[in-house]
Design an enzyme around this catalytic site. Structure first.
Site, PDB file in Angstrom:
ATOM      1  N   ASP A  65      -5.158   1.099   9.619  1.00 40.91           N
ATOM      2  CA  ASP A  65      -5.095  -0.045   8.709  1.00 40.91           C
ATOM      3  C   ASP A  65      -5.115   0.396   7.244  1.00 40.91           C
ATOM      4  O   ASP A  65      -5.942   1.221   6.841  1.00 40.91           O
ATOM      5  CB  ASP A  65      -6.283  -0.977   8.984  1.00 40.91           C
ATOM      6  CG  ASP A  65      -6.265  -2.207   8.116  1.00 40.91           C
ATOM      7  OD1 ASP A  65      -5.348  -3.026   8.258  1.00 40.91           O
ATOM      8  OD2 ASP A  65      -7.177  -2.347   7.280  1.00 40.91           O
TER       9      ASP A  65
ATOM     10  N   GLU B 252      -0.308   1.832   8.322  1.00 43.17           N
ATOM     11  CA  GLU B 252       0.043   0.663   7.527  1.00 43.17           C
ATOM     12  C   GLU B 252      -0.116   1.082   6.068  1.00 43.17           C
ATOM     13  O   GLU B 252      -1.221   1.370   5.616  1.00 43.17           O
ATOM     14  CB  GLU B 252      -0.861  -0.532   7.811  1.00 43.17           C
ATOM     15  CG  GLU B 252      -0.416  -1.755   7.018  1.00 43.17           C
ATOM     16  CD  GLU B 252      -1.522  -2.781   6.791  1.00 43.17           C
ATOM     17  OE1 GLU B 252      -1.197  -3.912   6.391  1.00 43.17           O
ATOM     18  OE2 GLU B 252      -2.713  -2.445   6.991  1.00 43.17           O
TER      19      GLU B 252
END
Length: 598
Positions: free
Chosen positions: A247, A284
């Site tokens: 993330d 990401e």
């Protein structure tokens, strides 16, 4: 199996092992580098905690099991006790694989890993290769997205705990599906984070949107980096997880000589060689910089792939006509053409939304499979004021076009759960913070966040942002499994199956060679436009063409070639032979419609 408890607490003068079953505390012994150990072996199922300098007992920062929640004691978990049946599983390369993003809590009414496993047949029939679980790390409360986890080695107990994750992965492998785990290392949640009691896991030397950064380059950072890397290696080794979505890696502030991600990449590669199966890392990143997928030997971070938000923005803005917020530079078909061939739209030019130049060019030799693309994901839907999906606004023909643009692209496609049938349930932002002050802060913050985004104009009237703490907000986000069998939902589901099947068997569509992708816009617009774009696009993938009529009128489109055939058609499209010598073959299709020919 039993374990000998250890904990890193470099500044502590004393650390005790707390055993709540009989109320005893045993003094631990200090070793090298601030590590403490207890001279006792704890069997599976034993509750324990650590008390620093006579303070209250806290959970183990490396706890694998938090059955009483993130404020309760840790429990010894014997990961080796599970009886695996996946000896024949050889793994899967995530690059180019069709990925399915799944939130355990809302995928089924039960909201458990066991219940999710009952729908693996659906994913196999759809053609999915990888199941990507949104974060399962333990967080406070029962319901949440999972991005506020605080026990990063444990599995959220309401989902079933650690044994349930092992069973889910084993079942997925039996179905021929890989499992990707979404992991969050850039921040911790606001409730149940006791790491500061033990050591400098966070540092004020850097700030992130969530406050103090995770300590990756200050005093003690080598132990924090081990805490992160060891957790990933454990998920792969003891839980047989195949890949990891990392993330918001742009929020991993690391100014050391060797970036954490490069270290992680090398260590995961070593474990992959030891296990004899692929292990994938997907970042990401908001940086529009292929450094993330550049090999560590060449100064990169060594990720296998990275998310490419620009492709989403280009597809969404073109099909919906939305231009607010970060969609301001998107919506033009030529911008979509750039996204579908380059992966990034902003490659050093001005980003109007950011107010400064953004990104770097993508070298020609970077394979398209290095970019994960989507027309919806948890952020792009859940961070809308109402959590509304594209299927709440787009007619079936444009949903079909959306699917074709993503699934037949040269990239690695990702679907958000329910997208495959055009789910009408929203996916909203929901929380379950027991602390009244924190609940109020989250509720008020959400309302302020959406106060000036032009949502009233977008939705055509006043907007009441759903209360994240209201159980109804969570309940509304649970998938309705009666939908896929009826009407346009069933038709759209079959369309997704068809496109994924084509991607498997047509080499042009399976390829990540971006040089063999080009986009023709018919007619090329000569003036700015507003609203959903009306026109015809042809996405050429080698000798295969994806023809999209985004108008309400019939269209005839030259596709060239020698007697091409229809491979898939959302509408009643047909191939038309040349009317005269030297003329091109053409496709005729009503609008809106999609035809794949080759």
């Amino acid at each position: 199996m039993s374990v000998r408890p250890t904990v890193w607490a470099p500044a502590a003068a004393r650390v005790d092992l707390d055993l709540p079953a009989d109320g005893t505390r045993l003094p631990m012994h200090r070793g090298d580098d601030g590590w403490w150990s207890a001279e006792v072996d704890l069997p599976h199922g034993t509750d324990y905690g650590f008390a620093v300098d006579g303070g209250p007992a806290r959970p183990d920062p490396r706890s694998g099991w938090q059955p009483a929640g993130v404020h309760g004691p840790s429990r010894v978990f014997d990961a080796a006790a599970f009886a695996w049946s996946d000896d024949g599983w050889s793994g899967l390369d995530v690059r180019g694989a069709v990925t399915y993003e799944l939130h355990v809590g809302t995928f089924t009414p039960e909201g458990t890993l066991e219940a999710a496993a009952q729908h693996l047949d659906h994913l196999v029939h759809l053609g999915v290769d990888v199941v990507e679980l949104l974060p399962v790390a333990a967080f406070n409360g029962r319901h949440g997205w999972g991005y506020d986890g605080v026990a990063l080695w444990a599995v959220h107990e309401p989902y079933g705990g650690p044994a349930a994750l092992q069973a889910f992965v084993d079942a997925a492998h039996a179905h021929g599906l890989a499992v990707c785990l979404d992991v969050v290392h850039n921040h911790l949640g606001p409730s149940g984070n006791y790491l500061a009691d033990f050591g400098p896991y966070l540092t004020d030397a850097h700030q992130t949107p969530w406050g103090a950064a995770v300590n990756l380059d200050q005093d003690g950072a080598e132990h924090v980096r081990r805490w992160i890397c060891d957790s990933v290696l454990r998920w792969a080794r003891d839980f047989h997880v195949d890949a990891f979505r990392l993330d918001a890696v742009h929020a991993l502030v690391d100014e050391s000589e060797r970036h954490l991600l490069a270290q992680l990449s090398d260590e995961v590669a070593d474990l992959s060689a030891t296990l004899g199966r692929p292990l994938g890392l997907v970042a990401e990143s908001d940086l529009n910089d292929v450094r993330s997928v550049t090999a560590t030997r060449d100064g990169g971070w060594g990720m296998d792939a990275q998310w490419a938000d620009d492709v989403h923005h280009a597809v969404h803005a073109l099909l919906t006509g939305e231009r607010h917020g970060y969609y301001v530079d998107f919506g033009d078909p030529q911008v979509l053409a750039t996204a579908l061939t380059q992966g990034f739209v902003h490659t050093g030019d001005l980003s109007t939304f950011r107010g400064r130049p953004w990104g770097r060019p993508v070298p020609e030799d970077v394979d398209g499979h290095r970019f994960v693309v989507f027309s919806a994901n948890h952020d792009q839907v859940g961070n809308r004021a109402l959590g509304d999906r594209p299927s709440a606004h787009l007619p079936p023909g444009r949903l079909a076009a959306q699917a074709a643009l993503v699934l037949l692209s040269p990239f690695t496609p990702l679907l958000l759960m329910g997208e495959e049938w055009g789910a009408r349930t929203p996916w909203q932002f929901f929380t379950d913070h027991p602390e009244p002050d924190l609940a109020a802060a989250v509720r008020d913050g959400r309302r302020r966040e959406f106060g000036g985004h032009g949502w009233e104009e977008l939705y055509g009237g006043p907007v009441t942002v759903p209360d994240p703490q209201d159980p109804a907000t969570f309940a509304a986000s649970v998938l309705d499994w009666s939908e896929p069998q009826v009407g346009e939902h069933a038709r759209l589901l079959e369309w997704h199956r068809t496109l994924i099947a084509l991607r498997r068997v047509v080499p042009d569509l399976a390829s990540g060679d971006r040089s063999r992708t080009r986009v023709t816009v018919l007619p090329a617009p000569d003036a700015p436009h507003a609203g959903p774009w009306q026109g015809v696009l042809v996405v050429h993938r080698g000798a295969t063409s994806v023809v999209l009529n985004l108008t309400d009128a019939p269209a005839r489109v030259d596709v060239g070639g020698s007697a091409p055939r229809v491979l898939a058609s959302w509408s009643t499209g047909a191939v038309v032979p040349p009317a005269e010598d030297g003329a091109a073959w053409a496709v005729e299709l009503p609008g809106p419609g999609v035809v794949v020919v080759g």
